[in-house]
Design an enzyme around this catalytic site. Structure first.
Site, short mmCIF file in Angstrom:
data_model
loop_
_atom_site.label_atom_id
_atom_site.label_comp_id
_atom_site.label_asym_id
_atom_site.label_seq_id
_atom_site.Cartn_x
_atom_site.Cartn_y
_atom_site.Cartn_z
N CYS A 260 54.31 54.37 -1.60
CA CYS A 260 54.78 55.27 -2.73
C CYS A 260 56.16 55.47 -2.88
CB CYS A 260 53.99 56.54 -2.34
SG CYS A 260 52.29 56.62 -2.01
N LYS A 263 58.16 52.46 -4.96
CA LYS A 263 57.72 52.60 -6.34
C LYS A 263 57.78 53.54 -7.33
CE LYS A 263 52.59 53.28 -6.37
NZ LYS A 263 52.52 54.46 -7.35
N ARG A 327 53.28 47.31 3.35
CA ARG A 327 53.71 47.19 1.82
C ARG A 327 55.32 47.77 1.92
NH1 ARG A 327 48.97 49.99 -1.44
NH2 ARG A 327 48.59 50.80 0.66
C1 UDX Z 1 54.35 59.52 1.17
C2 UDX Z 1 54.39 61.10 0.79
O1 UDX Z 1 54.81 61.49 2.16
C3 UDX Z 1 53.04 61.61 0.63
O2 UDX Z 1 52.96 62.91 0.22
C4 UDX Z 1 52.59 60.78 -0.63
O3 UDX Z 1 51.28 61.32 -1.01
C5 UDX Z 1 52.79 59.31 -0.53
O4 UDX Z 1 53.96 58.81 -0.21
P1 UDX Z 1 53.55 57.72 2.88
O5 UDX Z 1 54.31 56.70 2.05
O6 UDX Z 1 52.21 57.43 3.64
O7 UDX Z 1 53.51 59.20 1.92
O8 UDX Z 1 54.49 58.07 4.34
P2 UDX Z 1 55.58 59.17 4.78
O9 UDX Z 1 55.42 59.76 6.09
O10 UDX Z 1 56.20 59.94 3.63
O11 UDX Z 1 56.88 57.93 4.76
C6 UDX Z 1 57.48 57.21 3.96
C7 UDX Z 1 58.50 56.41 4.36
O12 UDX Z 1 59.66 57.25 4.82
C8 UDX Z 1 58.26 55.71 5.77
O13 UDX Z 1 58.80 54.28 5.61
C9 UDX Z 1 59.01 56.44 6.85
O14 UDX Z 1 59.52 55.55 7.84
C10 UDX Z 1 60.13 56.88 6.13
N1 UDX Z 1 60.62 58.02 6.68
C11 UDX Z 1 59.98 59.33 6.79
C12 UDX Z 1 61.88 58.28 7.16
O15 UDX Z 1 62.73 57.04 7.16
N2 UDX Z 1 62.60 59.19 7.68
C13 UDX Z 1 61.91 60.38 7.76
O16 UDX Z 1 62.22 61.28 8.10
C14 UDX Z 1 60.56 60.48 7.18
#
Ligand code: UDX
Length: 434
Positions: A260, A263, A327
């Site tokens: 997400c 992209k 991904r």
């Molecule tokens: C995200 C959104 O949170 C969600 O609301 C939406 O519907 C889809 O995209 P997701 O991609 O599943 O969800 O994971 P998320 O927990 O948000 O983490 C995304 C990325 O950010 C990961 O690579 C994670 O490692 C990174 N991240 C997250 C950080 O580097 N630091 C943080 O503090 C939080």
């Protein structure tokens, strides 16, 4: 309620199971026969905590069924959700091929009034366009009530997020659709926001872009902290205690990945540019994210200027813990750099199977973390799987050839690792010693 969901990917399958759990009857439709066969036989083809059990229960209870028969499925349902993928094109814009296919399918088989709800993340204006695409491929002139109902669930946490969402956004001009969706969600005690389709589309992009901004902000602060001699964890904690800021999404590390954020940030930047209102902050957010892994690699290189022939152990391949999704995983950016440097690479991940392409490049997959680090010259943590904190780190050190530990997710306590005799580097706390 009888609900049809088109697109049995990650979001569609999770959403369908959660609707079934809430007492609705769900039909999952996909053109991919393999996916449908797998789900129909009760096998979840991806990993998500709690979902496999839910699938088994609802298949047994006949509260969810799966099909490839678009004609029957569309004719028999008046509430249709679209959850197909919207991947990135090279230009950064979202590829709407699957959305268009779903629209044409609905148009072709539509025989009466329908409520069509988009859950996929789609660019501003797509929901309105979809109505035209349906009309263009339809002989039936009965109304279609278009609605945008964005999904906010996180992988690894999907069930909780879908059962207890922070908010339900209903973007629609149709009272019929708004009424139906309110009824659908009546047992969910989350705030409901009714707005226009375009605002609902924008809410999803702006939310993801803001969260990505928080991550790049803290990552850039971490780089400053490395230079200034300040531990980033304390800074993030101090900032997060201000409720206007909040502590989530302030963990510094290798940057964001997944299906997400990368992209959606790209799409928003590209469409804003096209509309003539460039998003300067977001452009920098992406830049910081793109360079975070090379920034971390420079720490490795400062100790190992030549990596050729060095044994490198890597912990974590998924883009975040509790998922087997790779991904846009930053771990692979790190892996690629080590491959380029001709290091001998051994990787561990509790859920990810390394593809044969990587095996051909000489990367070895191990299923035991202690074996992964055998004789290693350095260990790099790319994903913060919680089980890594439970390891016997004395044993890890004993197995390594040289105790160099690079923690790309700041998941371990540096001081403790140093006491065990590791040379430890995280992100944003290099000040502590040199
Ligand atoms: C995200 C959104 O949170 C969600 O609301 C939406 O519907 C889809 O995209 P997701 O991609 O599943 O969800 O994971 P998320 O927990 O948000 O983490 C995304 C990325 O950010 C990961 O690579 C994670 O490692 C990174 N991240 C997250 C950080 O580097 N630091 C943080 O503090 C939080």
């Amino acid at each position: 309620m009888d609900i049809l969901i088109i697109g049995m990917g990650y979001v569609g399958t999770t959403t369908g199971l959660v609707f079934a759990q809430q007492g609705h009857h769900v039909t999952g439709l996909d053109i991919d026969q393999q996916k449908i066969a797998s789900l129909q036989s009760g096998n979840l083809y991806f990993y998500e905590p709690g979902l496999q059990e839910m699938l088994s229960t609802h298949i047994k209870n006949h509260t969810i069924t799966f099909t490839c028969d678009a004609e029957a499925a569309i004719k028999n349902h008046d509430v249709i959700f679209i959850t197909v993928g919207t991947p990135s094109l090279n230009s950064g814009k979202a590829d709407l091929t699957y959305i268009k296919q779903a629209a044409e399918m609905i148009g072709r088989y539509k025989n009466e009034e329908k409520i069509v709800v988009i859950k996929s993340t789609v660019p501003i204006g797509t929901t309105d366009e979809l109505e035209e695409w349906i009309a263009l491929s339809s002989k039936d002139t009965s109304p279609v009530h278009m609605t945008m109902n964005p999904e906010f669930l996180r992988e690894g946490n999907a069930l909780k997020d879908a059962l207890y969402p922070s908010r339900i956004v209903i973007g629609s001009q149709s009272d019929t659709a708004i009424h139906k969706l309110k009824e659908l969600y009546k047992d969910v005690s989350s705030p409901v926001l009714v707005t226009s389709t375009k605002a609902a589309e924008m809410i999803k992009y702006a939310s993801n872009a803001f969260l990505a901004t928080k991550i790049s902000f803290i990552n850039e602060m971490a780089r400053l902290c490395d230079k200034a001699g300040v531990p980033i964890q304390d800074v993030a904690k101090g900032m997060g205690l201000d409720e206007r800021i909040g502590s989530p999404f302030l963990n510094s590390g290798l940057g964001y990945g997944g299906s997400c954020f990368p992209k959606d940030v790209k799409e928003l930047i590209a469409s804003a540019e096209e509309i003539g209102s460039p998003l300067h902050i977001l452009q920098r957010v992406e830049e910081v994210n793109q360079t975070q892994s090379t920034y971390f690699m420079s720490k490795v290189k400062s100790k190992f200027p030549r990596l050729k022939g060095k044994r490198v152990a890597i912990f974590g391949l998924s883009f975040k813990p509790n998922t087997d999704d790779t991904r846009e995983s930053v771990a692979f950016r790190m892996l690629e750099q080590f491959v380029q440097e001709e290091a001998k690479i051994f990787v561990h991940d509790p859920a990810v199977n390394l593809s044969t392409d990587w095996v051909k490049k000489g990367v070895t997959q191990c299923w035991d973390p202690y074996i992964t680090v055998k004789e290693a010259d350095l260990l790099v943590i790319c994903t913060e799987w919680p089980q890594y904190t439970q390891l016997d780190w004395k044993r890890v050190k004993g197995n390594m050839g040289n105790p160099y530990l690079f923690d790309g997710r700041n998941m371990l306590i540096g001081e403790e690792m140093k006491k065990l005799g590791f040379y430890y580097r995280g992100i944003g706390s290099d000040c502590i010693d040199h």
